[in-house]
Scaffold this active site. Structure first.
Site, PDB file in Angstrom:
ATOM      1  N   GLU A  39      -4.466  17.672 -23.304  1.00 49.39           N
ATOM      2  CA  GLU A  39      -3.096  18.177 -23.462  1.00 49.39           C
ATOM      3  C   GLU A  39      -2.930  19.181 -24.614  1.00 49.39           C
ATOM      4  OE1 GLU A  39      -0.478  14.747 -23.404  1.00 49.39           O
ATOM      5  OE2 GLU A  39      -1.044  14.259 -21.344  1.00 49.39           O
ATOM      6  N   GLU A  91      -5.088  12.055 -15.743  1.00 48.33           N
ATOM      7  CA  GLU A  91      -4.330  11.048 -16.495  1.00 48.33           C
ATOM      8  C   GLU A  91      -2.950  10.837 -15.892  1.00 48.33           C
ATOM      9  OE1 GLU A  91      -4.267  11.335 -20.930  1.00 48.33           O
ATOM     10  OE2 GLU A  91      -2.273  10.460 -20.725  1.00 48.33           O
TER      11      GLU A  91
END
Ligand SMILES: *[C@@H]1O[C@H](CO)[C@@H](O)[C@H](O)[C@H]1NC(C)=O
Ligand SMILES: *[C@@H]1O[C@H](CO)[C@@H](O)[C@H](O)[C@H]1NC(C)=O
Ligand SMILES: *[C@@H]1O[C@H](CO)[C@@H](O)[C@H](O)[C@H]1NC(C)=O
Ligand SMILES: *[C@@H]1O[C@H](CO)[C@@H](O)[C@H](O)[C@H]1NC(C)=O
Length: 523
Positions: A259, A364
């Site tokens: 991220e 994820e």
């Protein structure tokens, strides 16, 4: 042949006898009803439910159903019939095995520090084995991918990285793993490798490198990689890969940083490193790519982006535009689940069409994350099960090659998380009661992972729906064992009749209200 082989290796003589008598060797869910929600299945030191994938006999099918009302992998079977003509009241799914799409890489979860801490805290060796087997063995979900953090994440007990000291150590002369690796993650990984039926593909990801490599000199918050440490950060990956491999855990792939946008915006309490797309392209082309591809580990898959769906296309395109050579090093694109509601899956089509040699994988996702504003852990939530069902079905129908869940298991508060980022997990451990609990999401994962082994290829499905009925969301695959697997979701609160047609044969099924089913067909 494969079937006999599996039986002999993985089941007890007792089960072999049962099987010979034609009785399925499953152990039922020990169901516990949660208030006004669905059920959870309870495992303790003497009992844990099991599910066996049986190969259907020629000309027959086996169906497995999980429902809001409480079915968990409920098995039924039937003979295929010759196709009849369609009526106006039945939903018909016509499979076209000659139109093929992506090939499955795998399904799995993340072995965070917290997952390993909770596993170890179960203490009883049999209960710990049940948890591993529930996910990885032939009596469980047969997961074949594990995502492993390189250093700490928000699901750790403190912020940390490797080679934190000495600072400014560009050659990483003090790189070593930590007690989290030696005492927690690697022991659990070893048990996973022992229990699993398929070869496990480990995907490794860095959340944050040591603070001295970063502009903010901290784990959390807005940051970028200091230019003098671009090569060092690539070396950080290589050293991790070398050490894990030496300790008996080979690495299949890496992502280029978890991220990256968290570190650009500085929002959220998550260990992170900010990357602008152009800088990441530069790092891949000048440092990471050449270092990895010139090493012993040159075949490792490199997945880029590893961030939310709404950012995927922008980030990928900007990176490739500034540094087209990055495409030489990248095998695939990784995407996270949390903001999927904001952008449709069409973004995947753009990537697939423009770069057909790059695969896309969901790396994820979980329920109960901050944006869902709910309780972090909700035992027995069917609503959360449907979040998983819809997202995985959608991703697979847009050519994604796999789906990796977040923490394999968490405690009753959805932690530990040192940044208080607690969330939900398919397995919740309750060490005080000597139990762990399998949430409805656990079974959802299994409806895909167990029946879609690596190498399965998606095929086309055409649906015809009666007037005033909703679509029965679906996806279909041919497996490497030459069976056909269809996964169905009935979102309506009434039974639905469905015909699944494959060439000149058909299976007729009645789907429970609010349920998902996996049907394996041997035509
Ligand atoms: C373990 O679970 C089984 C099945 O639900 C139950 O019969 C048994 O009493 C439980 N054992 C303990 C120690 O709670
Ligand atoms: C790394 O740490 C382990 C465990 O503390 C230790 O046994 C090992 O010698 C260390 N390796 C290096 C290269 O420092
Ligand atoms: C190996 O390293 C050299 C020198 O840095 C570089 O020019 C070359 O592109 C690298 N090879 C690969 C396959 O990346
Ligand atoms: C282990 O479980 C017990 C009982 O639930 C809990 O009090 C303790 O904090 C847990 N330990 C860790 C390291 O999570």
């Amino acid at each position: 042949m494969t079937f006999f082989f599996k039986i002999i290796i993985f089941t007890t003589p007792l089960l072999l006898v049962l099987w010979a008598d034609g009785v399925y060797s499953d152990k039922k869910c020990a169901a516990r009803k949660i208030e006004d929600r669905s059920v959870v299945c309870v495992c303790n030191v003497t009992y844990c439910d099991e599910i066996t994938r049986e190969r259907p006999a020629d000309g027959s099918y086996i169906a497995y159903t999980t429902s809001k009302a409480g079915s968990r992998f409920l098995k039924s079977s039937g003979e295929l019939e010759t196709c009849d003509s369609d009526d106006l009241f039945t939903t018909v799914l016509t499979l076209d095995p000659d139109t093929k799409y992506q090939t499955i890489e795998g399904f799995g979860g993340a072995l965070t520090d917290s997952a390993a801490i909770n596993w170890k805290n179960l203490s009883d060796p049999q209960l710990m084995q049940y948890l591993i087997d529930s996910y990885f063995s032939s009596s469980g979900l047969e997961y074949n991918v594990v995502r492993v953090p390189i250093g700490g994440t928000d699901f750790s007990t403190h912020g940390y990285a490797y080679n934190e000291e000495p600072v400014n150590d560009a050659e990483l002369t003090h790189f070593n793993l930590t007690s989290e690796d030696y005492d927690l993650k690697i022991p659990m990984l070893k048990e996973i490798l022992k229990a699993s039926t398929a070869s496990i593909h480990v995907l490794a990801t860095t959340w944050s490198p040591p603070p001295w490599m970063k502009s903010n000199n901290a784990f959390v918050g807005q940051s970028y990689l200091l230019p003098q440490y671009y090569r060092t950060y690539a070396l950080y990956y290589l050293k991790f890969i070398e050490m894990y491999t030496k300790l008996g855990v080979p690495i299949w792939g890496i992502t280029t940083t978890n991220e990256p946008i968290n570190g650009v915006t500085g929002s959220g309490q998550v260990n992170s490193l900010g990357w602008l797309a152009a800088d990441m392209g530069k790092w891949i082309v000048e440092d990471l790519g050449p270092l990895i591809r010139n090493s012993t580990f040159k075949d490792i898959k490199i997945l880029c982006v590893d961030d939310q769906r709404p950012l995927l296309l922008y980030f990928f395109n900007a990176m490739v535009k500034e540094h087209p050579e990055s495409l030489k090093y990248i095998d695939g694109v990784a995407v996270h689940f949390y903001l999927d509601a904001l952008v449709g899956p069409e973004v995947f089509t753009v990537i697939t069409n423009n770069y057909p040699d790059k695969f896309i994988m969901a790396t994820e996702g979980c329920a109960g994350a901050v944006l869902s504003f709910g309780k972090r852990v909700q035992l027995g939530s069917w609503e959360r099960a449907t979040e998983y069902i819809k997202d995985i079905l959608e991703d697979l129908n847009y050519n994604l090659v796999g789906w990796i869940d977040w923490n394999l298991d968490l405690d009753e508060y959805g932690g530990p998380s040192y940044t208080n980022g607690n969330v939900d997990s398919p397995i919740i451990v309750l060490p005080d009661s000597g139990e762990f609990i399998k949430q409805p999401t656990f079974y959802v994962m299994g409806h895909f992972s167990k029946f879609l082994p690596r190498g399965s290829k998606r095929i086309a499905v055409e649906e015809s729906i009666p007037l005033s009925s909703k679509s029965i969301e679906n996806v279909a695959f041919v497996t490497p064992d030459s069976t056909t697997v269809v996964v169905l979701y009935n979102s309506e609160s009434r039974e639905r009749e469905v015909k699944v047609k494959l060439k000149d044969q058909q299976a007729t099924l009645t789907l429970e209200p609010e349920s998902m089913s996996t049907i394996e067909i041997n035509a």
